[in-house]
Write an enzyme that holds these catalytic residues in place. Structure first.
Site, PDB file in Angstrom:
ATOM      1  N   CYS A  53      -7.247   5.842  -1.023  1.00 14.19           N
ATOM      2  CA  CYS A  53      -7.708   4.546  -0.513  1.00 14.19           C
ATOM      3  C   CYS A  53      -6.859   3.408  -1.085  1.00 14.19           C
ATOM      4  CB  CYS A  53      -9.146   4.259  -0.912  1.00 14.19           C
ATOM      5  SG  CYS A  53     -10.226   5.626  -0.689  1.00 14.19           S
ATOM      6  N   ASN A  54      -6.397   3.611  -2.282  1.00 18.55           N
ATOM      7  CA  ASN A  54      -5.742   2.513  -2.973  1.00 18.55           C
ATOM      8  C   ASN A  54      -4.220   2.579  -2.987  1.00 18.55           C
ATOM      9  OD1 ASN A  54      -8.077   1.168  -3.610  1.00 18.55           O
ATOM     10  ND2 ASN A  54      -8.408   2.387  -5.454  1.00 18.55           N
TER      11      ASN A  54
END
Lengths: 464, 275
Positions: A53-54
């Site tokens: 996600c990051n």
């Protein structure tokens, strides 16, 4: 052919989610993407894709890093169907030691949005496994990833970077664990259905609870949430009778003054026969009168109290991060020595182990008739075989030393190691068990050299 | 009488207590594993000491206050060890090991001096039963009081919001501490009841009367009533948590006071000429 490690990517600091989601790979896509990357970007000799996600990162190895950066960036643009111009300013390009440091820091969760969060190590292991599946892992990535895993594990063990609650909801859940032994016989009640209250209820529900009662000014809202979370909705006018059976009450009602005061609550406590009750006040203005905390077996935490828990945990993690960085530097140093071919010791140690293993195996196979020999004859055979393996080892070591302290030397050594260890079926677990004996290995090596130069072994056999 | 085992056992208890206390203080939870092992070693050595004394005396070694105290320390250490290991309650180790070490140290100092032999008239099968029940009951109360101290510390940390300093400190929940306290009290109370009954039967068999209102008997009855009240208040009025913990400690202080006081003020009264 000097190989260099590089990383090209975007993360939560350099790129907004709009860009990250555009570039992200689902786990199932990674192997195919790596195969496309190998065909498309020929400058790369090794590659892995880490997509969470990051962050989205291509971790690669190439002789010509500048070319590899361009190839990889062009590949991402093409493969994700995004204009390079749109994300180029967010891209970071790291090479050599900086790239290795980045990889180690990511694995240790020092580069995460929530410092010390535990998922990233697992995600990185999957990224490595996918690259291995795609056949794009070589000597350098193999080593780099494994050293990153080791560093991360060391950091988890030696520091408190993963400790404490870093969100209000997890802080509330951890406090609940200090009051109640189990929640499986406890009732959780939500007064008001605010977002943070919902998250807290979800967190509490991650372990089994007896029941969940939701009451909110808008009954429909409560009913929807009750359906979603598996609880019962109660009209706001009727929540009071339920109060006595609730062990945890989460308040998030918009109200100008406290909805529960000490006088009426004292009656509830008596009715509950003083069983402990945990009041989580997420409302601003507060839902529960602060005097409730003075009642026996009542534990009231408001949003500031919980915020303080989070704040302390974060501060603690940041303090621990400084120690974690030191460990990263230590691991980085050892990896870097290997990268530069300065560190042949682990390889030599592995080769020595494999050859010794071979001798042991052969001796074991002939144990039957060896037993029938006289002790001095057995000893001679022992010396003979040891002499042979030492000679063989010496040849290999001399060859490695001749190729010198260069990257090429390290490659040669790694190839020799791979051939010997894999052929002999020496598992990497066994070798890991030797991991800490680096100093011994150096000493062994020196002693082996001396022994090897000793002519007496052959002479003894000759004499007898 | 001196045995080889007493001093090593005491040393184990003392070091165990120090490690337990230090591990609480510095938050080094792994050290409490070592402390637990040392406590276990102390229990084994202490058992050897008691066995040696018992073999010499021909019955359980409780001929005087020092020996009774030593026996109490041993049973407390043993029961405490079981709770620490089976209920993951290393947190009470600091109190248990300290109490045991202190009791055994006092006992060791008092052990010097003329040894009294249990008179022939009192030698009966009832003696080990009565004494063991009573002392085991007392050890349950020691453990209950330790658990209550931990409860009060944890409780006040939660109330004043200082629990947050070490959120991952593996401290047992209040609920668990309260439950353990309750079951220890229930066990202690039952054992004390049987001790009083067996004592009465023994007295009847020896002297021909069940009860003579001598100090130990009177105080035991008073303490029995206090513990009965404590359990009753929990069952009927729902007094639990902080209130129950505080009362457990209060009653225990009375118990210690009477145990020590009677033995110092009226030595030799209970059961006749020894004590």
């Amino acid at each position: 052919m000097d190989q260099s490690l590089f990383i090209l990517g975007v993360n939560h600091r350099t790129a907004p989610v709009a860009i990250r989601e555009r570039l992200a790979y689902a786990d199932a896509e990674v192997v195919a993407a790596l195969e496309r990357l190998r065909r498309r970007a020929r400058a790369l000799s090794e590659a892995a894709i880490l997509s969470t996600c990051n962050r989205v990162e291509i971790i690669g190895v190439a002789p010509d890093v500048a070319g590899a950066f361009d190839d990889a960036a062009a590949f991402v643009a093409e493969d994700r169907n995004a204009a390079l111009k749109a994300f180029a300013p967010s891209l970071y390009r790291l090479e050599g030691r900086d790239a290795a440091r980045h990889l180690f820091r990511v694995g240790a969760s020092l580069d995460s949005m929530v410092l010390g969060e535990p998922q990233i190590l697992g995600q990185m292991k999957i990224a490595y496994a996918r690259a291995a599946e795609a056949g794009t892992v070589g000597l350098v990535l193999h080593r780099a990833f494994h050293r990153a895993f080791t560093a991360a594990k060391r950091i988890r063990k030696a520091t408190l970077i993963g400790h404490g609650s870093v969100s209000v909801s997890s802080a509330a859940a951890s406090l609940a664990g200090r009051i109640f032994d189990t929640l499986s016989d406890k009732t959780v009640m939500m007064l008001g259905a605010g977002k943070m209250a919902e998250m807290t209820a979800r967190q509490l529900k991650s372990k089994p609870i007896k029941s969940l009662v939701i009451s909110s000014r808008t009954f429909d809202h409560a009913a929807v949430l009750a359906r979603e979370l598996g609880g019962i909705a109660v009209p706001f006018e009727d929540y009071r009778p339920h109060l006595k059976s609730a062990d945890i009450v989460i308040g998030s009602v918009a109200s100008t003054r406290p909805i529960v005061g000490p006088e009426e609550f004292e009656a509830v406590i008596k009715e509950r026969r003083y069983r402990p009750i945990f009041l989580i006040d997420l409302g601003v203005p507060r839902n529960f009168d602060e005097r409730l905390n003075r009642l026996e077996n009542v534990y009231l935490y408001d949003i500031d109290d919980l915020g303080q828990v989070v704040h302390k945990s974060q501060a603690e993690r940041e303090r621990e991060a400084a120690r974690a960085e030191e460990i990263v530097e230590l691991e980085l140093e050892s990896f870097w020595r290997w990268m530069n071919g300065l560190d042949l010791v682990p390889t030599i140690r592995d080769i020595r182990y494999s050859i010794d293993r071979l001798r042991d195996l052969e001796m074991g196979r002939h144990r039957g008739w060896l037993k029938g020999l006289a002790p001095d004859e057995r000893e001679r055979i022992d010396l003979l075989t040891r002499g042979l393996t030492n000679k063989l080892l010496h040849r290999i070591l001399q060859g490695l030393r001749k190729s010198g302290n260069s990257a090429e030397g390290a490659y040669t050594a790694e190839v020799a190691r791979k051939l010997l260890c894999d052929e002999l079926g020496v598992s990497s677990d066994e070798l890991d068990a030797l991991e800490d004996s680096t100093a011994d290995a150096i000493a062994d090596d020196d002693r082996a050299d001396r022994e090897d130069l000793r002519p007496d072994i052959g002479d003894q056999i000759g004499k007898k | 009488m001196e045995t080889l085992w007493l001093m090593p056992a005491l040393a184990c208890y003392v070091i165990s207590a120090m490690i337990f206390v230090a591990s609480r203080f510095f938050g080094r939870t792994r050290a409490s594993g070592w402390a637990t092992m040392l406590l276990g070693a102390g229990v084994v050595l202490h058992a050897l000491d008691l066995t040696a004394r018992g073999l010499q005396a021909g019955t359980i070694p409780v001929a005087n206050f020092a020996e009774s105290l030593s026996f109490l320390a041993w049973l407390t250490a043993l029961a405490g060890l079981m709770i620490i290991v089976r209920r993951q309650m290393a947190v009470i180790g600091a109190y248990i090991a300290s109490a045991v070490a202190l009791a055994l140290a006092v006992s060791a100092v008092m052990m010097h001096g003329a040894r009294l032999v249990i008179p022939e008239t009192l030698r009966s099968a009832w003696m080990p039963v009565h004494v063991t029940l009573a002392i085991l009951g007392y050890s349950m109360f020691v453990l209950a009081a330790s658990t209550s101290i931990v409860y009060l510390v944890c409780e006040s940390r939660l109330k004043t919001k200082r629990a947050i300093a070490t959120p991952d400190d593996p401290v047992p929940s209040l609920e668990k501490l309260d439950r353990i306290n309750y079951s220890l009290l229930a066990w202690g109370f039952s054992l004390l009841s049987f001790a009083i009954i067996s004592g009465a039967i023994w007295a009847d068999a020896t002297w021909g009367h069940f009860w003579s209102w001598e100090p130990v008997e009177s105080w035991s009855l008073a303490i029995w009533i206090m513990y009965a009240g404590l359990l009753e208040s929990r069952l009927t009025a729902g007094w639990r948590g902080r209130r129950a913990a505080a009362l457990t400690i209060v009653v225990f202080v009375v118990l210690i006071g009477s145990f020590v006081g009677i033995n110092l003020m009226y030595p030799g009264k209970h059961g006749g000429s020894f004590g």
